[in-house]
Motif scaffolding. Structure first.
Motif, PDB file in Angstrom:
ATOM      1  N   GLU A  42       4.804   2.868  -4.574  1.00 52.32           N
ATOM      2  CA  GLU A  42       4.881   1.945  -3.307  1.00 52.32           C
ATOM      3  C   GLU A  42       5.024   0.469  -3.754  1.00 52.32           C
ATOM      4  O   GLU A  42       6.007  -0.074  -3.715  1.00 52.32           O
ATOM      5  CB  GLU A  42       3.711   1.808  -2.468  1.00 52.32           C
ATOM      6  CG  GLU A  42       3.557   3.339  -1.661  1.00 52.32           C
ATOM      7  CD  GLU A  42       2.569   3.157  -0.601  1.00 52.32           C
ATOM      8  OE1 GLU A  42       2.310   2.267  -0.172  1.00 52.32           O
ATOM      9  OE2 GLU A  42       2.182   4.292  -0.291  1.00 52.32           O
ATOM     10  N   ALA A  43       4.422   0.093  -4.670  1.00 52.74           N
ATOM     11  CA  ALA A  43       4.716  -1.343  -5.335  1.00 52.74           C
ATOM     12  C   ALA A  43       6.022  -1.284  -5.981  1.00 52.74           C
ATOM     13  O   ALA A  43       6.899  -2.033  -5.994  1.00 52.74           O
ATOM     14  CB  ALA A  43       3.546  -1.801  -6.367  1.00 52.74           C
ATOM     15  N   TYR A  73       5.939 -10.446  -5.356  1.00 55.77           N
ATOM     16  CA  TYR A  73       5.140  -9.117  -4.824  1.00 55.77           C
ATOM     17  C   TYR A  73       3.552  -9.383  -4.911  1.00 55.77           C
ATOM     18  O   TYR A  73       2.699  -9.403  -4.066  1.00 55.77           O
ATOM     19  CB  TYR A  73       5.460  -7.920  -5.361  1.00 55.77           C
ATOM     20  CG  TYR A  73       4.616  -6.788  -5.118  1.00 55.77           C
ATOM     21  CD1 TYR A  73       4.801  -5.831  -3.754  1.00 55.77           C
ATOM     22  CD2 TYR A  73       3.577  -6.227  -5.736  1.00 55.77           C
ATOM     23  CE1 TYR A  73       4.232  -4.980  -3.342  1.00 55.77           C
ATOM     24  CE2 TYR A  73       2.866  -5.228  -5.370  1.00 55.77           C
ATOM     25  CZ  TYR A  73       3.028  -4.599  -4.290  1.00 55.77           C
ATOM     26  OH  TYR A  73       2.444  -3.498  -3.926  1.00 55.77           O
ATOM     27  N   LEU A  74       3.149  -9.772  -5.974  1.00 55.38           N
ATOM     28  CA  LEU A  74       1.795 -10.231  -6.421  1.00 55.38           C
ATOM     29  C   LEU A  74       1.465 -11.287  -5.849  1.00 55.38           C
ATOM     30  O   LEU A  74      -0.058 -11.501  -5.347  1.00 55.38           O
ATOM     31  CB  LEU A  74       1.608 -10.032  -7.709  1.00 55.38           C
ATOM     32  CG  LEU A  74       1.648  -8.662  -8.629  1.00 55.38           C
ATOM     33  CD1 LEU A  74       1.779  -8.608 -10.048  1.00 55.38           C
ATOM     34  CD2 LEU A  74       0.690  -7.631  -7.996  1.00 55.38           C
ATOM     35  N   LEU A  75       2.249 -12.108  -5.209  1.00 57.24           N
ATOM     36  CA  LEU A  75       1.674 -13.557  -4.732  1.00 57.24           C
ATOM     37  C   LEU A  75       1.862 -13.353  -3.267  1.00 57.24           C
ATOM     38  O   LEU A  75       1.177 -14.246  -2.650  1.00 57.24           O
ATOM     39  CB  LEU A  75       2.566 -14.575  -5.348  1.00 57.24           C
ATOM     40  CG  LEU A  75       2.730 -15.010  -6.686  1.00 57.24           C
ATOM     41  CD1 LEU A  75       3.649 -16.151  -7.039  1.00 57.24           C
ATOM     42  CD2 LEU A  75       1.200 -15.764  -6.814  1.00 57.24           C
ATOM     43  N   ALA A  76       2.502 -12.212  -2.489  1.00 60.31           N
ATOM     44  CA  ALA A  76       2.499 -12.152  -1.279  1.00 60.31           C
ATOM     45  C   ALA A  76       1.081 -12.078  -0.618  1.00 60.31           C
ATOM     46  O   ALA A  76       0.152 -11.264  -1.357  1.00 60.31           O
ATOM     47  CB  ALA A  76       3.188 -10.943  -0.742  1.00 60.31           C
ATOM     48  N   PRO A  77       0.408 -12.643   0.408  1.00 57.47           N
ATOM     49  CA  PRO A  77      -0.701 -12.440   0.980  1.00 57.47           C
ATOM     50  C   PRO A  77      -1.570 -11.171   0.920  1.00 57.47           C
ATOM     51  O   PRO A  77      -2.509 -10.834   0.579  1.00 57.47           O
ATOM     52  CB  PRO A  77      -0.833 -13.378   2.213  1.00 57.47           C
ATOM     53  CG  PRO A  77       0.747 -14.072   2.222  1.00 57.47           C
ATOM     54  CD  PRO A  77       1.379 -13.407   1.002  1.00 57.47           C
ATOM     55  N   ARG A  78      -0.663 -10.097   1.208  1.00 60.57           N
ATOM     56  CA  ARG A  78      -1.125  -8.688   1.443  1.00 60.57           C
ATOM     57  C   ARG A  78      -1.424  -8.295   0.165  1.00 60.57           C
ATOM     58  O   ARG A  78      -1.932  -6.974   0.037  1.00 60.57           O
ATOM     59  CB  ARG A  78      -0.125  -7.999   2.320  1.00 60.57           C
ATOM     60  CG  ARG A  78       1.229  -7.684   1.873  1.00 60.57           C
ATOM     61  CD  ARG A  78       2.141  -6.680   2.619  1.00 60.57           C
ATOM     62  NE  ARG A  78       3.132  -6.580   1.864  1.00 60.57           N
ATOM     63  CZ  ARG A  78       4.344  -7.374   2.271  1.00 60.57           C
ATOM     64  NH1 ARG A  78       4.241  -8.282   2.699  1.00 60.57           N
ATOM     65  NH2 ARG A  78       5.343  -6.841   1.603  1.00 60.57           N
ATOM     66  N   HIS A  79      -1.001  -8.675  -1.057  1.00 61.03           N
ATOM     67  CA  HIS A  79      -1.302  -8.170  -2.185  1.00 61.03           C
ATOM     68  C   HIS A  79      -2.204  -8.786  -3.042  1.00 61.03           C
ATOM     69  O   HIS A  79      -2.271  -8.685  -4.092  1.00 61.03           O
ATOM     70  CB  HIS A  79       0.214  -7.910  -2.927  1.00 61.03           C
ATOM     71  CG  HIS A  79       1.145  -6.850  -2.348  1.00 61.03           C
ATOM     72  ND1 HIS A  79       2.212  -7.485  -1.597  1.00 61.03           N
ATOM     73  CD2 HIS A  79       0.978  -5.690  -1.914  1.00 61.03           C
ATOM     74  CE1 HIS A  79       2.934  -6.483  -0.900  1.00 61.03           C
ATOM     75  NE2 HIS A  79       2.134  -5.243  -1.206  1.00 61.03           N
ATOM     76  N   ARG A  80      -2.722  -9.842  -2.657  1.00 56.31           N
ATOM     77  CA  ARG A  80      -3.492 -10.833  -3.338  1.00 56.31           C
ATOM     78  C   ARG A  80      -4.981 -10.171  -3.309  1.00 56.31           C
ATOM     79  O   ARG A  80      -5.307  -9.262  -2.831  1.00 56.31           O
ATOM     80  CB  ARG A  80      -3.617 -12.283  -3.066  1.00 56.31           C
ATOM     81  CG  ARG A  80      -2.302 -12.763  -2.894  1.00 56.31           C
ATOM     82  CD  ARG A  80      -2.581 -14.502  -2.635  1.00 56.31           C
ATOM     83  NE  ARG A  80      -1.666 -15.062  -3.545  1.00 56.31           N
ATOM     84  CZ  ARG A  80      -2.238 -15.746  -4.553  1.00 56.31           C
ATOM     85  NH1 ARG A  80      -3.475 -15.788  -5.027  1.00 56.31           N
ATOM     86  NH2 ARG A  80      -1.381 -16.456  -5.216  1.00 56.31           N
TER      87      ARG A  80
END
Length: 157
Positions: free
Chosen positions: A26-27, A150-157
């Protein structure tokens, strides 16, 4: 032995989160397609000996068409090694009728912890001659930028 292309980026995320994004379909579907493309996995098995089939679709077909169809590149990959928090090694083939894209490219994604952040280095060995060095560098750097976002997006932190 073909050409080797490399791209690297320091990402403001710990190594375990970066590594997880390298083996999560998914990532990968979000960050791996370079700008102007979307990706869809037809199958995905993240283990040595496993692999995946990824269909990359262009938002606008390039003048000469994609590697597989007018508007797509299809990638068949096999995982050679998955060394947790160190590297992912894949053998990659493009599905293409054009012999300029034939041959197996070895992709290594290596991660290194750097003061709470992570350096990721993508190395592509034996790049098929039909892939322009400039376009490949641009695509690899685009994917790394996507990974950082992607990694900085709030949902992936």
């Amino acid at each position: 032995m073909g050409r080797t292309d490399t791209a690297s980026r320091l990402i403001d995320a710990p190594i375990d989160r970066v590594f997880a994004a390298l083996i999560d379909p998914e990532a990968l579907a979000v960050w791996l397609p370079p700008a102007g493309m979307t990706g869809r996995f037809e199958h995905f098995d993240a283990r040595p000996g496993g692999g995946y089939r990824l269909v990359l679709t262009y938002a606008e077909a390039p003048a000469g068409g994609g590697k597989t169809t007018v508007d797509s590149d299809v990638v068949e990959a096999r995982f050679v090694a998955i060394d947790h928090d160190e590297r992912v090694v894949q053998q990659v083939d493009f599905t293409s009728p054009d012999p300029a894209f034939a041959g197996t490219m070895t992709m290594t994604w290596a991660v290194t912890a750097v003061d709470g952040r992570t350096r990721i280095t993508m190395t592509a060995a034996d790049v098929p001659p039909g892939i322009s060095a400039d376009d490949h560098a641009e695509g690899m750097n685009s994917s790394l930028s996507n990974l950082a976002a992607y990694l900085l997006a709030p949902r992936h932190r």
